[in-house]
Write an enzyme that holds these catalytic residues in place. Structure first.
Site, mmCIF file in Angstrom:
data_model
loop_
_atom_site.group_PDB
_atom_site.id
_atom_site.type_symbol
_atom_site.label_atom_id
_atom_site.label_comp_id
_atom_site.label_asym_id
_atom_site.label_seq_id
_atom_site.Cartn_x
_atom_site.Cartn_y
_atom_site.Cartn_z
ATOM 1 N NE ARG A 278 -2.401 -1.027 3.312
ATOM 2 C CZ ARG A 278 -2.940 -1.217 4.494
ATOM 3 N NH1 ARG A 278 -4.197 -0.925 4.674
ATOM 4 N NH2 ARG A 278 -2.252 -1.683 5.500
ATOM 5 N NE ARG B 62 -3.374 -15.311 10.039
ATOM 6 C CZ ARG B 62 -2.222 -15.474 10.697
ATOM 7 N NH1 ARG B 62 -1.227 -16.139 10.136
ATOM 8 N NH2 ARG B 62 -2.062 -14.972 11.913
ATOM 9 C CD GLU C 261 -3.905 -22.574 8.610
ATOM 10 O OE1 GLU C 261 -3.704 -22.533 9.840
ATOM 11 O OE2 GLU C 261 -3.282 -21.865 7.811
ATOM 12 C CG HIS D 197 -0.155 -21.714 10.446
ATOM 13 N ND1 HIS D 197 -1.326 -21.044 10.299
ATOM 14 C CD2 HIS D 197 0.746 -20.771 10.820
ATOM 15 C CE1 HIS D 197 -1.174 -19.766 10.583
ATOM 16 N NE2 HIS D 197 0.099 -19.567 10.908
#
Ligand code: DGY
Length: 319
Positions: A177, A237, A266, A285
């Protein structure tokens, strides 16, 4: 003071809490605590250490507004309704910084594992399919001198970029951004538009937070704009990529491979088609799962808990 811990944290953290006379109740079952059980467990407690993807949403916060502090066992806080927590004056702490190196190591590991089809080859041995030396079995591709694209160049992305540059002289481009001047200065990272990032990256590694803006961002339409020989890595994520679209993109050779430490949902189902694809590597993860990092995370958690219980500002407070 009493604290509930919804899972395991490094023993150094438990020791420090005990040294500070905190009475601990800990979730010991080998499954994630449910939302109802978490609300129940937090009654009569002063603080919560939230381990795992517990939803700290408006409903939970309303039922547990008596908590003086919630310390997350993660840097990510996409599971938290921050506005609701602020409104109810429940401070939320996270663990930034200390897991950047370990998480970037995981991204680097996945990049190499995918590029050499390592997980697929390993499974062939287990299945008894290693019969003789084949000069050209399923060939990998090399990353040396290629272009690394980072989507979300913060602390973790910068660590990944530094490793790729040092090990393989990879060119680094990124899309954020806002510009990351430190990265531009330190490693010559070049800011590009999202479209340029897709078109130019040989390896595209995701290091952004899951926000309404990034949720489901990597769709078929996006994969189509990537190079057919590119590798997609996600250690941020699972919600950032659309899994069905990723499978289609790999099947139809829109991209060459994918390495995931995060999935959606998950845990991933053991029959998921991604797990049998040649140039795919999936991990459960484990981004920050090292002795060193977990100990450092536990110590930050204790600092956040102790400050919150005293009514002081948390040293690592979610904005
Ligand atoms: C983090 O710290 O956000 C890790 O992904 C664990 O959830």
């Amino acid at each position: 003071m009493k604290v509930f811990i919804s899972g395991n944290i490094a023993s150094v953290g438990i020791k420090q809490l005990e040294e500070n006379n905190i009475s601990i109740t800990q979730w010991k079952e080998n499954r994630q605590i449910t939302a109802e059980e978490l609300i129940e467990a937090c009654q009569g407690q002063d603080g919560l250490i939230s381990v795992g993807p517990n939803k700290i949403n408006a409903e939970f916060l309303k039922a547990c507004s008596h908590l003086k502090v919630i310390a997350l066992h993660s840097v990510g806080y996409d599971q938290v309704d921050v506005a609701a927590a602020k409104k109810l004056n429940v401070p939320i702490g996270n663990t930034p910084g200390v897991l950047s190196v370990a998480t970037a190591d995981t991204a680097f590991l996945l990049m190499l594992a995918v590029s050499r089809k390592a997980f697929f080859s390993h499974k062939k041995i287990i299945k008894g399919e290693w019969k003789n030396y084949e000069p050209s079995p399923e060939l990998g591709i090399e990353v040396n001198g290629k272009t690394l694209g980072i989507f979300g160049l913060g602390k973790i992305g910068l660590e990944m970029a530094k490793k790729c540059k040092a090990a393989y002289q990879m060119e680094v481009i990124y899309h954020n951004r806002s510009r990351n001047e430190e990265a531009e200065r330190e490693i010559g990272a070049k800011y590009v538009s999202f479209e340029e990032l897709l078109a130019q990256s040989d390896v595209l590694s995701i290091h952004t937070a899951l926000t309404p803006e990034t949720k489901g961002k990597f769709t078929l339409d996006v994969f189509k704009q990537m190079k057919p020989n590119s590798i997609f890595i996600n250690t941020a994520r699972g919600g950032i990529h659309n899994e069905k679209d990723l499978i289609k993109a790999l099947d139809e050779r829109m991209i060459w491979g994918a390495g995931l430490d995060v999935t959606n949902p998950e845990p991933m189902d053991k029959d998921n088609p991604l797990l049998s694809m040649e140039s795919v590597a999936v991990l459960p993860h484990i981004g920050s799962a090292t002795e060193e990092t977990r100990a450092a995370m536990a110590q930050i958690i204790v600092k956040n808990i102790l400050a919150g219980l005293k009514g002081e500002k948390l040293p690592f407070e979610v904005m």
